[in-house]
Design a protein around this motif. Structure first.
Motif: not given
Ligand SMILES: Nc1ncnc2c1ncn2[C@@H]1O[C@H](COP(=O)(O)OP(=O)(O)OP(=O)(O)O)[C@@H](O)[C@H]1O
Ligand SMILES: [Mg+2]
Lengths: 333, 267
Positions: A60, A63-66, A80, A88, A93, B108-109, B111, B267
């Motif tokens: 995560r 994948a820029t989710l966290a 990131l 993104r 993902m 959210r993933s 663009p 996040r």
């Protein structure tokens, strides 16, 4: 962490993922405790670890989710933290749990995503139909996702990650919960994607899966990377595999354990019932010698086998500790 | 599966980045699809207000207003406010459900414009408000309700409902983002809304209430909304009433839209 790898091109030009010292805490829990990862472009790379190891959290973050609490990483050359939108644009993902709209049909799910990526009208529909055909879902295209089987959902979820061919595809436990046929289908899809040049980072709890698919494997536990290498390198470290023997007479267990321990020079694991013993064998010859010694002592076997090391066994070899799963199973047994 | 040639997984490049508006409209399209696939959701939304309208009109109407037709005339605009306010809870529940399923992780993933999924929720809400209000108004008309201000009054009232629905919606979007169990969102939402809706002038004229309660009812935003919509539909109101009723939704939007974005980006 063991350094068993000769591979270390610290050259970001060829790296799809270059992560250094990633850390993520949730309150008191340190989910990821400082992980470095270098994945070259076009490779299938597996992250192997038991429940709670931090696989999902690591993925995560990438994948820029966290947001990492510390450490840095670039994915397809984009940082990131400072360029999340560029990251993104270059990734997709498929999470551990289906990220589909259950109320919509399979086709509508794909059209929705195609439009979000910028395909317009007819082009969005065509992209959806191409993917449905490629993933053998054309017949179920007009069904609501809530009526899909686990295998169909997984395929649709992977298709949803391929609207635009990603630079890096993240797959979090892509085959957990699938039957053997569905699992093989997913494996084949992953291989085909890799052939088309997509870099794939996948997580798994199964050594066999990592072994089947990945050029390199990182083993993580409790938020740390405890080993990394090719499947061959990891197995060499683990020993060639475990010898399992079942005794005809459980009362000869102590004698059998003594023989095996002497021949193999390692700790012997005994089943709760006591009729089964297993031990790591450094090589096939050592295993043969141990079996011959048992027979020479007149210890009768009902069964014996020599298996690939399981994830538990890899863990055991790498850490000298049972994985928490094996520990829990033993305690609840 | 076995005969799918690898060529089908051909490399597909990214088309030009779509606009924020295009992203928002795509989510609006998703909201419309939901109506097609889950028409039951509308049933939930309109059944309660329909029961309220029938029960209050025929059971209490005579006693409260002298005649059932006088009561209906008084009650109908208010029940529209109640419907819109309660509807907002359902959209918070929907959001909480989506978040729980990992669907928003996918969004959210991507663009895309970060607020687009919420703009889409709002489109869905507005449609829901309009559909529910139309159904209830139709039933009111069948029962004998007559909007004194005619069609312009009704259209004005609907526009007003969309505005208050939009404002109230933020509260439940924030709850939906904060709370991962949809039923908790519902329980909390209704716990907060019941006193607001019942301690208002929707069902009865507050003249007979004790002073302390009347003091609350008079400043309750739901009362202000009800007074404004009665003016719009039945006449006898002022633009000042409408302005006063829109203060709360405007304040909520100003305060909670940034909170929504921050929570979503967290996040
Ligand atoms: N959002 C969260 N809030 C609190 N704790 C979390 C959160 N996400 C993960 N954790 C904790 O972080 C640790 C690592 O979790 P993670 O989900 O990354 O493991 P995993 O390797 O993916 O496990 P699994 O195989 O079960 O999917 C666990 O102890 C988990 O409880
Ligand atoms: Mg996980």
């Amino acid at each position: 962490m063991s350094h068993i790898s000769s591979f270390s091109p610290r050259n970001s030009g060829t790296a799809a993922i270059d992560a250094r010292g990633l850390v993520k805490h949730f309150g008191d829990v340190t989910a990821v405790a400082g992980i470095d990862l270098l994945v070259p472009k076009g490779m299938i790379f597996a992250i192997l670890g038991p429940n709670g190891a931090g696989k999902t959290t690591l993925m995560r973050m990438l994948a820029t989710l966290a947001r990492p609490d510390s450490g840095t990483a670039s994915v397809m050359g984009h940082d990131l933290v400072s360029e999340p939108d560029a990251v993104r644009g270059a990734i997709a993902m498929t999470g551990q749990f289906a990220s589909l709209d259950e109320d919509l049909t399979g086709r509508e799910n794909l059209i929705l995503l195609a439009r979000l990526w910028g395909f317009k009208g007819r082009h969005a529909r065509e992209r959806a139909d191409d993917l449905l055909a490629a993933f053998d879902l054309a017949a179920a295209a007009a069904k609501q996702v809530k009526a899909y089987s686990g295998g169909m959902r997984r395929r649709l979820d992977i298709a949803a990650s391929l609207i635009v061919t990603p630079g890096v595809l993240f797959l979090d436990e892509p085959t957990t919960g699938l039957d053997p046929t569905a699992r093989k289908d997913v494996w084949r899809m992953i291989r085909e994607l890799a052939l088309s040049g997509v870099t794939i980072l996948l997580t798994t709890q199964y050594l066999e899966e990592a072994d089947q698919l990945a050029a390199r494997i990182a083993v993580i536990d409790k938020g740390r990377k405890i080993a990394e290498g090719t499947s061959r390198e990891l197995k060499a470290q683990t020993g060639s595999g475990f010898v399992h023997v079942s005794l005809a007479d459980a009362s000869r267990r102590a004698a059998a354990a003594a023989v095996l321990e002497k021949e193999l020079g390692v700790e012997i694991q005994q089943s709760a019932e006591g009729a089964e013993l297993s031990a790591m064998a450094g090589s096939a010859e050592a295993a043969n010698r141990a079996l011959a010694a048992l027979i020479a002592q007149g210890i009768e076997l009902t069964d014996f086998s020599m298996g690939q090391p399981s994830l538990d066994e890899v863990f055991f070899a790498l850490t000298g500790e049972k994985s928490r799963d094996a520990e829990e199973e033993r305690m609840s047994a | 599966m076995s005969d799918a040639p690898p060529a089908v997984l051909k490399t597909v490049a990214r088309p030009p980045k779509p606009s924020a508006l295009s992203n928002a409209l795509t989510f609006g399209w998703r909201a419309m699809l939901k109506f097609r696939h889950v028409p039951e959701q509308l049933f939930d939304l309109v059944m309660t207000p329909i029961m309220f309208t029938l029960l209050f009109t025929f059971v209490f109407g005579g006693a409260l207003a002298g005649s059932t037709s006088d009561y209906l005339q008084f009650f109908l605009p208010g029940i529209l406010v109640q419907t819109v306010v309660f509807n907002a809870v359902y959209s918070g529940m929907g959001l909480s459900t989506d978040l729980g399923k990992g669907l928003f992780d996918r969004f959210r993933s991507l663009p895309i414009w970060p607020l687009a999924p919420f703009a889409g929720l709002m489109v869905g809400d507005i449609l829901r408000h309009l559909i529910a209000a139309s159904i209830i108004l139709t039933i009111g008309l069948l029962l004998g309700y007559r909007p004194e201000m005619g069609l312009p009054g009704v259209l004005g009232a609907f526009a007003f409902l969309v505005a208050i629905g939009f404002g109230m919606g933020w509260i439940f979007i924030v709850l939906g983002l904060l709370i991962s169990t949809p039923t908790t969102v519902m329980t909390l939402g209704f716990t907060f809304l019941f006193p607001l809706v019942f301690a208002s002038n929707i069902m009865v004229d507050p003249a007979t209430m004790p002073d302390w309660l009347r003091a609350f009812v008079d400043v309750n935003p739901v009362s202000l909304m009800t007074t404004a919509i009665r003016g719009l539909m039945n006449g006898g109101g002022s633009w000042g009433d409408v302005g006063l009723a829109l203060i709360a939704p405007a304040l909520i939007t100003a305060a909670l839209a940034p909170v929504t974005l921050a929570l979503y980006r967290r996040r």
